[in-house]
Design a protein around this motif. Structure first.
Motif, short mmCIF file in Angstrom:
data_model
loop_
_atom_site.label_atom_id
_atom_site.label_comp_id
_atom_site.label_asym_id
_atom_site.label_seq_id
_atom_site.Cartn_x
_atom_site.Cartn_y
_atom_site.Cartn_z
N GLY A 337 -24.91 -6.81 -6.62
CA GLY A 337 -24.31 -8.04 -6.13
C GLY A 337 -25.07 -9.30 -6.52
N ARG A 338 -25.84 -9.23 -7.58
CA ARG A 338 -26.69 -10.37 -7.95
C ARG A 338 -26.33 -10.98 -9.30
NH1 ARG A 338 -32.05 -6.78 -6.54
NH2 ARG A 338 -31.66 -6.57 -4.28
N SER A 339 -25.59 -10.27 -10.11
CA SER A 339 -25.32 -10.73 -11.47
C SER A 339 -23.88 -11.20 -11.62
CB SER A 339 -25.57 -9.61 -12.49
OG SER A 339 -25.15 -10.01 -13.78
N PRO A 340 -23.69 -12.42 -12.18
CA PRO A 340 -22.31 -12.89 -12.42
C PRO A 340 -21.59 -12.09 -13.48
CG PRO A 340 -23.92 -14.42 -13.34
CD PRO A 340 -24.69 -13.43 -12.53
N ASP A 341 -22.31 -11.27 -14.24
CA ASP A 341 -21.65 -10.47 -15.28
C ASP A 341 -20.61 -9.52 -14.69
OD1 ASP A 341 -23.25 -11.70 -17.15
OD2 ASP A 341 -24.70 -10.07 -17.27
N ILE A 342 -20.75 -9.19 -13.40
CA ILE A 342 -19.82 -8.26 -12.77
C ILE A 342 -18.41 -8.85 -12.70
CG2 ILE A 342 -20.04 -8.96 -10.34
CD1 ILE A 342 -20.14 -5.34 -11.71
N VAL A 343 -18.29 -10.18 -12.84
CA VAL A 343 -16.99 -10.84 -12.77
C VAL A 343 -16.20 -10.64 -14.06
CG1 VAL A 343 -15.82 -13.05 -12.38
CG2 VAL A 343 -17.98 -12.54 -11.19
N ALA A 344 -16.90 -10.48 -15.18
CA ALA A 344 -16.23 -10.41 -16.48
C ALA A 344 -15.35 -9.16 -16.59
CB ALA A 344 -17.27 -10.40 -17.60
N PRO A 345 -14.17 -9.28 -17.21
CA PRO A 345 -13.35 -8.09 -17.44
C PRO A 345 -14.08 -7.08 -18.33
CG PRO A 345 -12.08 -10.08 -17.81
CD PRO A 345 -13.51 -10.51 -17.67
N VAL A 346 -13.90 -5.82 -18.02
CA VAL A 346 -14.45 -4.74 -18.83
C VAL A 346 -13.30 -4.08 -19.58
CG1 VAL A 346 -15.68 -2.53 -18.81
CG2 VAL A 346 -16.34 -4.35 -17.20
N ILE A 347 -13.38 -4.06 -20.87
CA ILE A 347 -12.28 -3.51 -21.68
C ILE A 347 -12.66 -2.11 -22.14
CG2 ILE A 347 -10.75 -3.89 -23.63
CD1 ILE A 347 -10.66 -6.06 -21.43
N THR A 348 -12.03 -1.11 -21.54
CA THR A 348 -12.25 0.28 -21.92
C THR A 348 -11.00 1.08 -21.61
OG1 THR A 348 -13.59 2.27 -21.56
CG2 THR A 348 -13.28 0.82 -19.68
N ASN A 349 -10.72 2.07 -22.41
CA ASN A 349 -9.59 2.96 -22.13
C ASN A 349 -10.07 4.36 -21.73
OD1 ASN A 349 -10.50 3.80 -24.64
ND2 ASN A 349 -8.43 4.21 -25.43
N ALA A 350 -11.37 4.48 -21.39
CA ALA A 350 -11.95 5.78 -21.04
C ALA A 350 -12.56 5.73 -19.64
CB ALA A 350 -13.01 6.17 -22.07
N PRO A 351 -11.79 6.06 -18.61
CA PRO A 351 -12.35 6.10 -17.26
C PRO A 351 -13.54 7.04 -17.15
CG PRO A 351 -9.97 6.28 -17.18
CD PRO A 351 -10.35 6.39 -18.62
N VAL A 352 -13.43 8.19 -17.79
CA VAL A 352 -14.54 9.15 -17.85
C VAL A 352 -14.76 9.47 -19.33
CG1 VAL A 352 -15.45 11.35 -17.04
CG2 VAL A 352 -13.81 10.10 -15.62
N PRO A 353 -15.71 8.78 -19.98
CA PRO A 353 -15.89 8.95 -21.42
C PRO A 353 -16.09 10.41 -21.82
CG PRO A 353 -17.16 7.08 -20.63
CD PRO A 353 -16.61 7.76 -19.41
N GLY A 354 -15.35 10.81 -22.85
CA GLY A 354 -15.44 12.17 -23.34
C GLY A 354 -14.57 13.16 -22.60
N ILE A 355 -14.03 12.75 -21.45
CA ILE A 355 -13.20 13.66 -20.64
C ILE A 355 -11.80 13.10 -20.44
CG2 ILE A 355 -12.97 14.81 -18.40
CD1 ILE A 355 -15.99 14.86 -18.20
N ILE A 356 -11.72 11.82 -20.05
CA ILE A 356 -10.42 11.19 -19.80
C ILE A 356 -10.31 9.94 -20.68
CG2 ILE A 356 -8.90 10.12 -18.11
CD1 ILE A 356 -10.44 11.65 -15.94
N THR A 357 -9.29 9.91 -21.53
CA THR A 357 -9.01 8.76 -22.38
C THR A 357 -7.55 8.37 -22.19
OG1 THR A 357 -10.65 9.46 -24.02
CG2 THR A 357 -9.00 7.84 -24.72
N CYS A 358 -7.33 7.09 -21.94
CA CYS A 358 -5.98 6.59 -21.70
C CYS A 358 -5.48 5.82 -22.92
CB CYS A 358 -5.96 5.69 -20.46
SG CYS A 358 -6.55 6.53 -18.96
#
Length: 498
Positions: A337-358
Motif C-alpha cells: 500500500g505504499r507504491s503508486p505503481d499499483i494504480v497502473a493497469p497491468v496488461i497480461t493474458n496469463a492469470p496463472v503463467p504457464g497454466i492458464i492463458t486467456c
C-alpha cells in the motif's frame, strides 16, 4: 391491585404495546439457539507452518502477527420444514449433529493500542481446491491501516479433507498439504459448515481455552465471504443468523443469484435443502449487510436476477470497470500500500503463467480500491450506526442475455465510478470468451494512441481530469484517502497526454 390500566385509555394502549415488545423480545431470545464455544487448541507452532493462499509478505512488516488455532466440538446441520422462498425469510431448524475439528488463522495488530475493536471473520474460499483468502488479499491494506483484526475460517470440507473444486486446477486440502500438522482435523461435510462458522465466531467472542485475540478487546465481529463463500454467506444470513446472532454485520462480496449459483442449506448425505432462484437477502435482517458486486457477478453469475432495493440494513455497491477476478487478485499479495505503481493497469493474458492463458488481457480495474472502501463503510456502519448513502447502480439490461450498457470507450455506464473508468486509458470489462476461469477474469483493452491524444492533448489535461475524478470518488466514499493519494501520485508521473 390491578396493575393493567383499564379500558382503552392511552395508558393501557402504551402498556399493552410495551408488553408486546417484551414478549417479542423474549420469544426471539428463546428462538435463538445458543451457539456453543468450541474447544480451542493453540497457537499451533509445529510441525510445519500455516498453509493458506493469502498475502505473501511477513506480517511483521506492517505491525501484525499471525497465529493458527484448532477449534473442535459438535456441529449442527440445519433443515427446513417447508421449501425455502425467494424473499429469504426462512425458518431453519436444527437437524443432525456431528463432531468436527478445523482451524482458524488469526492476523492481528502486534500493538494492542492499534486495534480498533473490529474482527473481520472471512469464510475461506475453496473454489480453487484449497483454502484462500480473497477478501484479505483485496482489502488487506485498508484493514491494516484501520487496525482491524482478521480471522480466516476453514469452514468447508474441500479445504480440509479435499474434494472437487469449482474452478481449480489442483487439490490442496490441509490434510494433504501437511498431514503432520493437520492430520487430526476432521470435517463432517458442508451441511455442518454454517454452524462451524458460527462456532468460529463464538471462539473469538467467548473462547473456551486460549483466546485467539489474546489481550485484544473484541467489540464486534463482521463476517465476510467472496464468490463461492459469498454464496454461503447469503444462506447463512437468511437461515442461520436469526438463530445464532454471532455476527454484528456482513460483507457479501461477489455473490450469484441463488439456485445453482447459490449454496444449499443442507446437502447429501444429509437431506438436500436447496436455495431458490433468485434468493434475496431477507429484508427484515437486523444487522447491516453490504453487498459488493462486479460486472461479472451481475451478468455471468446472474446477480441481476437477485438485485434488490436498499433497506434500513441493506446496501448494494455495483462497481463499474470490475470483474470477478483481476490482476490484483493474482498480483496484490505483495502490495504494502505504499507504491503508486499499483494504480497502473497491468496488461497480461496469463492469470496463472504457464497454466492458464486467456485470449485477451485480463481485467486490471479498480475493484480492490472500492472493496477497501466497502470494508471501511461496513465497519463504520456497525460501529457508529452510520449507513452508507445509497450507491448508483449499473445500467443493466435484463436481456436475455443480461448485459451492461457501455460508453463510447467500452466502459460500463452507471454504478460506482472511479478515475479508471471516468478518465479512461483502457476499457475494463467483466467477461471474456473462453474457459470459465478466463470469463471470470474479464478484460482490459487499452485505448489506442489516437484516442488518448484526443482525450488528453497534454499531460496537464490528463492530470487535471484524473484528480477531479479522484476527488469525486473520495467524496462519495468509494475510495479511501491513502488510495486517493496513490492515485494522484501515479497520475502525476504517468506518461499520458501530449
Amino acid at each position: 391491585m390491578d396493575l393493567v390500566p383499564g379500558g382503552s385509555s392511552p395508558a393501557r394502549r402504551r402498556f399493552l404495546s410495551g408488553l408486546a415488545v417484551l414478549i417479542g423480545l423474549a420469544t426471539a431470545a428463546v428462538a435463538r439457539a445458543a451457539v456453543p464455544s468450541p474447544t480451542l487448541e493453540g497457537p499451533i507452532t509445529s510441525p510445519g507452518s500455516a498453509f493458506i493462499e493469502a498475502t505473501s509478505f511477513d506480517l511483521s512488516e506492517v505491525g501484525y502477527t499471525q497465529e493458527e488455532y484448532f477449534i473442535s466440538g459438535t456441529a449442527t446441520a440445519y433443515t427446513s420444514a417447508s421449501p425455502l422462498t425467494s424473499d429469504g425469510k426462512w425458518t431453519a431448524t436444527p437437524a443432525s449433529t456431528a463432531p468436527y475439528k478445523t482451524r482458524i488463522l488469526v492476523y492481528k495488530p502486534a500493538n494492542p493500542q492499534k486495534f480498533n475493536g473490529t474482527v473481520v471473520v472471512e469464510w475461506l474460499n475453496v473454489s480453487g481446491g484449497l483454502d484462500a483468502a480473497p477478501d484479505w488479499v483485496q482489502a488487506h491494506n485498508a484493514l491494516i491501516r484501520a487496525g482491524i483484526a482478521w480471522v480466516g475460517v476453514s469452514a468447508q470440507i474441500v479445504g480440509v479433507e479435499g474434494g472437487p473444486a469449482l474452478v481449480g486446477v489442483a487439490s490442496l486440502p490441509l490434510k494433504k498439504v501437511d498431514p503432520a500438522r493437520y492430520g487430526s482435523l476432521s470435517h463432517p461435510g458442508d451441511s455442518f459448515s454454517y454452524d462451524m462458522f458460527s462456532q468460529a465466531g463464538q471462539a473469538i467472542r467467548q473462547p473456551s481455552g486460549p483466546s485467539p485475540l489474546g489481550n485484544l478487546r473484541v467489540k464486534r465481529l463482521i463476517a465476510a465471504g467472496e464468490s463461492q463463500s459469498a454464496f454461503r454467506m447469503v444462506t447463512y444470513i437468511d437461515a442461520v443468523h436469526p438463530l445464532a446472532d454471532v455476527y454484528q454485520g456482513f460483507l457479501v462480496h461477489s455473490r450469484g443469484a441463488g439456485g445453482p449459483l447459490g449454496a444449499a442449506l443442507s446437502e447429501s448425505p444429509q437431506p438436500v435443502v436447496s436455495v431458490p432462484l433468485p434468493t434475496f437477502i431477507r429484508a427484515d435482517i437486523d444487522v447491516p449487510v453490504l453487498t459488493v458486486e462486479t460486472e461479472t457477478d451481475l451478468t455471468l453469475l446472474q446477480y441481476f436476477l437477485a438485485r434488490q432495493d436498499d433497506a434500513p440494513n441493506i446496501r448494494t455497491w455495483e462497481m463499474a470497470g470490475t470483474s470477478h477476478a483481476d490482476t490484483y487478485t493474482i498480483g496484490g499479495a505483495s502490495d504494502l500500500g505504499r507504491s503508486p505503481d499499483i494504480v497502473a493497469p497491468v496488461i497480461t493474458n496469463a492469470p496463472v503463467p504457464g497454466i492458464i492463458t486467456c485470449s485477451q488481457p485480463i481485467n486490471s480495474g479498480p475493484q480492490h480500491f472500492i472493496l477497501s472502501a466497502a470494508f471501511a463503510a461496513i465497519d463504520r456502519w456497525v460501529t457508529r450506526g452510520r449507513a452508507p448513502k445509497p450507491a448508483p447502480r449499473l445500467d443493466v439490461s435484463a436481456g436475455p442475455p443480461i448485459t451492461i450498457a457501455e460508453d463510447a470507450f467500452g466502459n460500463a455506464i452507471g454504478g460506482i465510478r472511479t478515475p479508471q473508468v471516468d478518465v479512461p486509458i483502457a476499457a475494463f470489462g467483466g467477461i471474456q470468451p473462453g474457459s470459465v476461469l478466463c470469463a471470470l477474469f474479464g478484460t482490459t483493452m487499452p485505448l489506442d494512441a489516437s484516442q488518448l491524444a484526443t482525450l488528453y492533448p497534454t499531460h496537464r489535461a490528463f492530470v487535471f481530469s484524473y484528480r477531479k475524478a479522484v476527488n469525486r470518488a473520495l467524496r462519495g466514499g468509494f475510495i479511501l484517502k491513502p488510495d486517493a493519494k496513490l492515485m494522484r501520485q501515479w497520475a502525476a508521473s504517468a506518461d499520458i497526454g501530449g
